[in-house]
Design an enzyme around this catalytic site. Structure first.
Site, PDB file in Angstrom:
ATOM      1  N   GLU A 158       0.816  -1.219   0.000  1.00  0.00           N
ATOM      2  CA  GLU A 158       0.000   0.000   0.000  1.00  0.00           C
ATOM      3  C   GLU A 158       0.851   1.272   0.000  1.00  0.00           C
ATOM      4  O   GLU A 158       0.796   2.079   0.930  1.00  0.00           O
ATOM      5  CB  GLU A 158      -0.960  -0.009   1.203  1.00  0.00           C
ATOM      6  CG  GLU A 158      -1.983  -1.122   1.107  1.00  0.00           C
ATOM      7  CD  GLU A 158      -3.130  -0.997   2.108  1.00  0.00           C
ATOM      8  OE1 GLU A 158      -2.941  -0.329   3.143  1.00  0.00           O
ATOM      9  OE2 GLU A 158      -4.199  -1.574   1.848  1.00  0.00           O
ATOM     10  N   GLU A 316      -6.495  -8.102  -0.701  1.00  0.00           N
ATOM     11  CA  GLU A 316      -6.891  -8.167   0.710  1.00  0.00           C
ATOM     12  C   GLU A 316      -8.385  -7.882   0.831  1.00  0.00           C
ATOM     13  O   GLU A 316      -8.923  -7.038   0.116  1.00  0.00           O
ATOM     14  CB  GLU A 316      -6.167  -7.097   1.540  1.00  0.00           C
ATOM     15  CG  GLU A 316      -4.690  -7.272   1.712  1.00  0.00           C
ATOM     16  CD  GLU A 316      -4.093  -6.150   2.574  1.00  0.00           C
ATOM     17  OE1 GLU A 316      -4.825  -5.528   3.372  1.00  0.00           O
ATOM     18  OE2 GLU A 316      -2.895  -5.876   2.418  1.00  0.00           O
TER      19      GLU A 316
HETATM   20  C1  GLA Z   1      -4.230  -2.749   4.989  1.00  0.00           C
HETATM   21  C2  GLA Z   1      -2.839  -3.360   5.033  1.00  0.00           C
HETATM   22  C3  GLA Z   1      -2.763  -4.634   5.808  1.00  0.00           C
HETATM   23  C4  GLA Z   1      -3.614  -4.580   7.054  1.00  0.00           C
HETATM   24  C5  GLA Z   1      -5.040  -4.254   6.652  1.00  0.00           C
HETATM   25  C6  GLA Z   1      -5.998  -4.245   7.812  1.00  0.00           C
HETATM   26  O1  GLA Z   1      -4.932  -3.042   3.872  1.00  0.00           O
HETATM   27  O2  GLA Z   1      -2.274  -3.545   3.765  1.00  0.00           O
HETATM   28  O3  GLA Z   1      -1.418  -4.865   6.156  1.00  0.00           O
HETATM   29  O4  GLA Z   1      -3.128  -3.618   7.916  1.00  0.00           O
HETATM   30  O5  GLA Z   1      -5.064  -2.983   6.076  1.00  0.00           O
HETATM   31  O6  GLA Z   1      -7.318  -4.044   7.398  1.00  0.00           O
END
Ligand code: GLA
Ligand code: ZN
Length: 691
Positions: A158, A316
């Protein structure tokens, strides 16, 4: 002709199912690591994202590397038919690194350097950070790029944020010099005579100051462009140190939906596959689940559109709840499968979670996971995941399929930056993103596939292009739109379009700038309404669209003159009652519509429904869909895969039009009516007639 795409990895030519896996947190618990493998297989998970935050476990002290634990994890994967997207660990770094090289830490807008702690807290310019990243990435790639379990790279995590350190200031000035060549050009582009901001030396230029947004909109805009370019450059640097060890491995980095800080289109050429992290707040108010379903569909469509229809990865999502929403609700029965299959419906070839197992400590110990602290498979969430895993295994034939929409919506990052920075008619909210989504919703509700594109995209493959609030017109954009309409396309835009050029300099000679001719209107003034204030637009009798009735208007009402266009609706109230509120210009072989006011949702529904009919755009299913149910399509050119998704808490039924359908999961043929349970889904295969 619709094409399908190769699988993300030739080693796993099916849909991927898995999670972020952090074995480095559990090295003192060998039994748990063993149990993980059993549970992964049981849950029908076939891919894990590994090592995302593992830097300190891989390099416990500078220059000393420790790979034994990762060898064991990946070897265990290999022995058990589980694959890995291997991460580069730059998203968080060891304390020793920050202590020894403080320049790697991020400097905030107030020019104060952050202390160590948290993650995503580094400078993308720092030569030390780049050197250290290159070393660890290279070591990982050297050791694992050809490991049989590794099927791709998950670069960093991210990417986001910005750094204002001295190194970044120097880079920013170099970037500006390359763009403008002379200070004189920069001073004109940024309109610096305003408040005596004219620069007389490059060294006087600084990134925007902390006291709100700076006076110079050109500076703010170029800073945002620079931040994207610098982040892209960092990503390119990371990739350069892994790619050569095995050029076949696909590379991705995980995006954050419509995150405002980075123009994701600039990453597209670097990446082999797009991925994103989706965390909707389901059930906050269940009346709103359908609306949220459309909003998330919109983001999935961006991710599919980024690489021209190539399937993306849902990198995710939470299998149960997050721990960072204001209120972290559980997914109600059905929602896990619905939200996961929704991603697949819009073009994802994966369903992946954050996280495999709940941490024991630290800030994500209470975030949802496939495996709970309790540790067994006997949880509701584990069983939901397992059931979905079994279904994904049956959907193998869908991997690689895509959709070629006939309609597109422009959602443009640079437009958004400029529009949101401008102080103007409504500083309490212009709501660009919400407005664009309000034009997406009717397509979603009617089951019409849509691409989400930027203003420089090729329009020629679409019948209908909708560009709400196209405030900025970059060079050539108006000409491309004109050409599109000339050639027979239907174009729709709204109030607050054609105001400024790519430097955020207002167009001289009347709004909407270069679109004035195509639209056949001149926008002279715009009225802003307070929250709660309303106007009304009334459709003209016998208007060409055949649309009747009247609609509420709010927030922004544009006062336009006809210059060749014909009016389809008029304002009802205020001093501009009787003036045109909706127009169409017959231009070349096409049509250009202008919506002068922000109207209630019912208008968008009725208007776009007419346009879908008028332009002959095909719906996924030629049938009436109940409110809150959508139909989405993936196809390989000879088989259509129709996803029926019910985002309401009620049971719903859908009448199937004539045709031969098979329920893909049940393997049975389907006719008549499809019944969907509350938050239920159904996937149908339909053969295309060979013309
Ligand atoms: C983000 C991060 C993950 C985690 C999630 C939790 O998307 O990339 O590492 O922290 O949030 O929802
Ligand atoms: Zn910096």
């Amino acid at each position: 002709m619709v094409k399908s795409f190769p699988p993300i990895s030739p080693k796993v030519p099916r849909l991927l199912h898995g999670a972020d896996y952090n074995p480095d947190q559990w090295l003192r618990y060998p039994d748990i690591l063993k149990e993980d493998i059993r549970l992964m297989k049981l849950s029908r998970c076939n891919v894990m994202s590994v090592g995302i935050f593992s830097w300190v476990s891989l390099e416990p002290e500078e220059g000393r590397f420790s790979f034994d634990w990762l060898d064991q994890v990946l070897d265990a994967f290999k022995d058990n038919g589980i694959y890995a997207f291997l991460a580069t660990p730059s998203g968080a770094r060891p304390a020793w690194l920050s202590k020894k090289y403080p320049e790697v830490l991020r400097t905030e807008r107030n020019r104060v350097r952050n202390l160590y702690g948290k993650r995503h807290n580094h400078c993308y310019t720092s030569p030390v950070y780049r050197r250290k990243t290159a070393i660890i990435n290279g070591k990982l790639a050297e050791r694992y790029a050809n490991h049989p379990a590794v099927i791709g790279w998950h670069i960093s995590n991210e990417y986001g944020g910005e750094c204002h350190c001295d190194l970044c200031q120097v880079k920013f000035r170099e970037w500006l010099l390359a763009k403008y060549k002379t200070l004189d050009q920069l001073n004109h582009a940024w309109w610096t005579a305003f408040w005596s901001h004219t620069y007389t030396d490059w060294d006087e230029i600084e990134s925007p100051a902390p006291h709100g947004e700076d006076a110079l909109h050109g500076l703010n805009l170029d800073w945002k462009r620079f931040v994207t370019d610098q982040t892209v450059d960092f990503c390119r640097h990371e990739i350069a140190h892994v790619r050569s060890f095995n050029p076949e491995l696909p590379i991705t980095t995980n995006f954050m939906g419509t995150y405002a800080g980075l123009n994701y289109w600039k990453f597209v050429d670097l990446l082999d596959v797009i991925s994103w992290d989706s965390y909707p707040t389901w059930h906050n108010n269940w009346q709103e689940d359908a609306k949220l379903g459309a909003d998330i569909g919109f983001v999935h469509d961006i991710n599919r559109s980024l690489k021209g229809g190539r399937p993306f990865m849902l990198m995710e999502s939470t299998p149960s709840m997050t721990n960072w929403h204001d209120v972290s609700k559980l997914k109600r029965p059905g929602m896990h499968e619905l939200s996961s299959l929704q991603a697949v419906a819009h073009g994802s070839d994966t369903v992946q979670y954050f996280q495999w197992r709940k941490s024991r400590g630290s800030s994500e110990k209470l975030h949802g996971a496939v495996v709970d602290h309790e540790g067994s498979e006997h949880t509701r969430v584990f069983q939901d995941v397992k059931k979905l895993g079994e279904k994904l295994a049956k959907l193998e034939e869908i991997a690689g399929t895509t959709v070629e929409p006939e309609a597109a919506i422009i959602f443009d990052w640079e437009n958004r930056w400029a529009l949101e920075d401008a102080q103007g008619p409504r500083n309490i909210g212009l709501h660009y993103e919400r407005t664009v989504k309000s034009f997406y919703e009717p397509f979603w509700q009617e089951g019409v596939p849509v691409d989400i594109i930027h203003m420089e995209a090729d329009l020629s493959r679409y019948k209908l292009v909708v560009a709400p609030m196209l405030y900025m017109l970059k060079e050539g954009a108006a000409e491309r739109i004109e050409q599109f309409v000339q050639n027979g396309g239907t174009f729709v835009t709204t109030y607050w379009s054609g105001i400024a050029d790519e430097n955020d300099l207002a167009f001289l000679g009347g709004f909407p700038g270069g679109l004035r001719k195509t639209l056949g209107i001149w926008s002279e003034e715009i009225d802003a309404l307070h929250d709660g204030q309303k106007n009304k637009i009334v459709m003209d009798n016998d208007n060409r669209l055949g649309l009747g009735g009247c609609y509420e208007a709010a927030e922004l009402c544009d006062l336009i003159h006809l210059e060749g266009a014909e009016a389809l609706a008029f304002y009802e109230e205020d001093f501009y009652a009787g003036r045109p509120a909706l127009t169409v210009n017959l231009f070349g072989a096409g049509k250009a519509y202008y919506i002068a006011s922000r109207n209630e949702a019912a208008f968008q529904e009725a208007f776009l429904s007419k346009l879908i009919e008028e332009t002959g755009i095909a719906k996924v299913l030629d049938t009436e869909l109940p409110k809150g149910v959508t139909a989405q399509l993936r196809t390989d050119g000879s088989h259509d895969y129709i996803f029926l998704l019910n985002f309401t808490a009620e049971n719903q039924s859908i009448a199937l039009p004539e045709g031969t359908y098979t329920d893909v999961l049940k393997g049975t043929s389907k006719k008549g009516t499809v019944k969907l349970a509350s938050y239920g889904t159904c996937i149908l295969r339909r053969s295309r007639q060979t013309e």
